[in-house]
Scaffold this active site. Structure first.
Site, short mmCIF file in Angstrom:
data_model
loop_
_atom_site.label_atom_id
_atom_site.label_comp_id
_atom_site.label_asym_id
_atom_site.label_seq_id
_atom_site.Cartn_x
_atom_site.Cartn_y
_atom_site.Cartn_z
N GLN A 1 0.86 -1.19 0.00
CA GLN A 1 0.00 0.00 0.00
C GLN A 1 0.90 1.25 0.00
O GLN A 1 2.09 1.16 0.26
CB GLN A 1 -0.92 0.00 1.22
CG GLN A 1 -1.88 -1.16 1.28
CD GLN A 1 -2.87 -1.16 0.11
OE1 GLN A 1 -3.23 -0.11 -0.42
NE2 GLN A 1 -3.31 -2.33 -0.28
N ALA A 2 0.29 2.39 -0.26
CA ALA A 2 1.09 3.62 -0.27
C ALA A 2 1.83 3.80 1.04
O ALA A 2 2.99 4.22 1.06
CB ALA A 2 0.19 4.81 -0.55
N GLU A 3 1.16 3.50 2.17
CA GLU A 3 1.81 3.61 3.47
C GLU A 3 1.35 2.48 4.38
O GLU A 3 0.17 2.08 4.35
CB GLU A 3 1.48 4.94 4.16
CG GLU A 3 1.82 6.18 3.39
CD GLU A 3 3.29 6.48 3.33
OE1 GLU A 3 4.06 5.87 4.10
OE2 GLU A 3 3.68 7.34 2.52
N THR A 4 2.28 2.01 5.20
CA THR A 4 1.96 1.16 6.34
C THR A 4 2.47 1.88 7.58
O THR A 4 3.63 2.29 7.63
CB THR A 4 2.63 -0.22 6.21
OG1 THR A 4 2.12 -0.88 5.05
CG2 THR A 4 2.34 -1.07 7.43
#
Length: 259
Positions: free
Chosen positions: A44-47
C-alpha cells in the site's frame, strides 16, 4: 509471531476510495528491516506502525520502498484504528514522529490532523520539471517536496507525467496544484523515487499547499480535493504555524500477519 493489522481508507466515507493505509499497533518496535519488509508485503502507499510511549503514541510510516518523515492519511488511519478498533478514550490523540509533535482530534464525525507548516522557498521553474510533467508550470516552490503550480484544474487532471524523469528531481516527490472549479484548490502528488507513482490522497502535502493557497486566496479556511483516480476531499485550516486537515476514515479489512 502473529501481528494484527487493519486496513483503512482515509479521507473518504466510502470503501475503495480515498487513500488506503495499513496500521499496526505494536507493544514494542520491530526492527527497521522487518517493518520495511512488512510494508513491501502489503504494497500500500503507506503502512503505519504505532507504539505507546508514555502519554504519546510514537508513529512511523513506510512506503513499499522507504520510510518517510511525515504522512497524513496513514496518521488519520492510525487514529481511526486507535479510537474505533482499540477504544482509546478521549477526543485527542498525541503522536510523536521524526517530524516532531502531531495530534489527531475528533470533531463531530471527522478526524482532524494537526501538522506543522512545511518550510519552502520559491524556486525558478526548471525545464526539467516541465519536461517531466509534460505541462507548463506557472510557479514552483521547493522544500522536502517540489510544488508546481499549474494554470487550471483541467491541467492538473490531464497531467500524464514521466515517472522516470520525476524520480530524478529534488525532493521526496512532486505536487501539482491549481485553483479548483468546485473547491478552493486541487492537487495531485507523484513520488516515484520512494515507490509511489501517484498517491491517492496525501495529507502531508497540504502542509505546503494550505499555506500557499491561504496566502494567494487571502483566507485560512480552505476546501481541497486531490483529484487522483480514487480521489479525496480535505477540509483545511491554517492556524499560525500549524495546518489542520480534517477528513473521514473507514475500516475496510482486518487480519493477522504470521511471522
Amino acid at each position: 509471531m502473529r501481528l494484527a493489522f487493519h486496513q483503512i481508507d482515509a479521507f473518504t466515507q466510502q470503501p475503495f476510495s480515498g487513500n488506503p493505509a495499513v496500521v499496526y499497533r505494536l507493544d514494542t518496535w520491530l526492527s527497521d528491516n522487518l517493518m520495511q519488509q512488512i510494508a513491501a508485503e502489503h504494497n500500500q502507499a503507506e503502512t503505519a506502525f504505532v507504539v505507546r510511549e508514555g502519554e504519546h503514541w510514537h508513529i512511523r510510516w513506510f512506503t513499499p520502498a522507504a520510510e518517510v518523515p511525515l504522512c497524513g492519511h496513514a496518521t488519520l488511519a492510525a487514529a481511526h484504528v486507535l479510537f474505533e478498533v482499540y477504544g482509546e478514550p478521549g477526543e485527542r490523540l498525541a503522536f510523536t514522529c521524526k517530524s516532531g509533535a502531531l495530534a489527531v482530534s475528533r470533531e463531530t464525525d471527522r478526524l482532524v490532523l494537526d501538522f506543522p507548516v512545511a518550510r519552502v522557498a520559491d524556486v525558478p521553474v526548471s525545464a526539467e520539471l516541465e519536461r517531466a510533467l509534460g505541462v507548463p508550470v506557472v510557479a514552483a516552490q521547493q522544500g522536502n517536496e517540489l510544488l508546481a503550480v499549474l494554470e487550471s484544474e483541467q491541467a492538473v487532471r490531464a497531467c500524464r507525467p514521466d515517472f522516470v524523469a520525476l524520480a530524478q528531481l529534488p525532493g521526496l516527490g512532486v505536487i501539482i496544484t491549481a485553483p479548483g472549479e468546485q473547491h478552493d484548490f486541487v492537487s495531485r502528488y507523484f513520488a516515484p523515487a520512494i515507490g509511489i507513482n501517484e498517491d491517492p490522497v496525501t495529507g502531508s502535502t497540504h502542509c505546503l499547499l494550505v499555506p500557499y493557497w491561504a496566502k494567494r486566496l487571502g483566507r485560512n479556511e480552505l476546501k481541497a480535493f486531490q483529484c487522483s483516480a480514487r480521489g479525496g476531499e480535505l477540509h483545511c485550516r491554517l492556524e499560525g504555524e500549524r495546518v489542520k486537515i480534517a477528513g473521514h476514515a473507514i475500516l475496510v479489512a482486518s487480519g493477522t500477519l504470521h511471522l
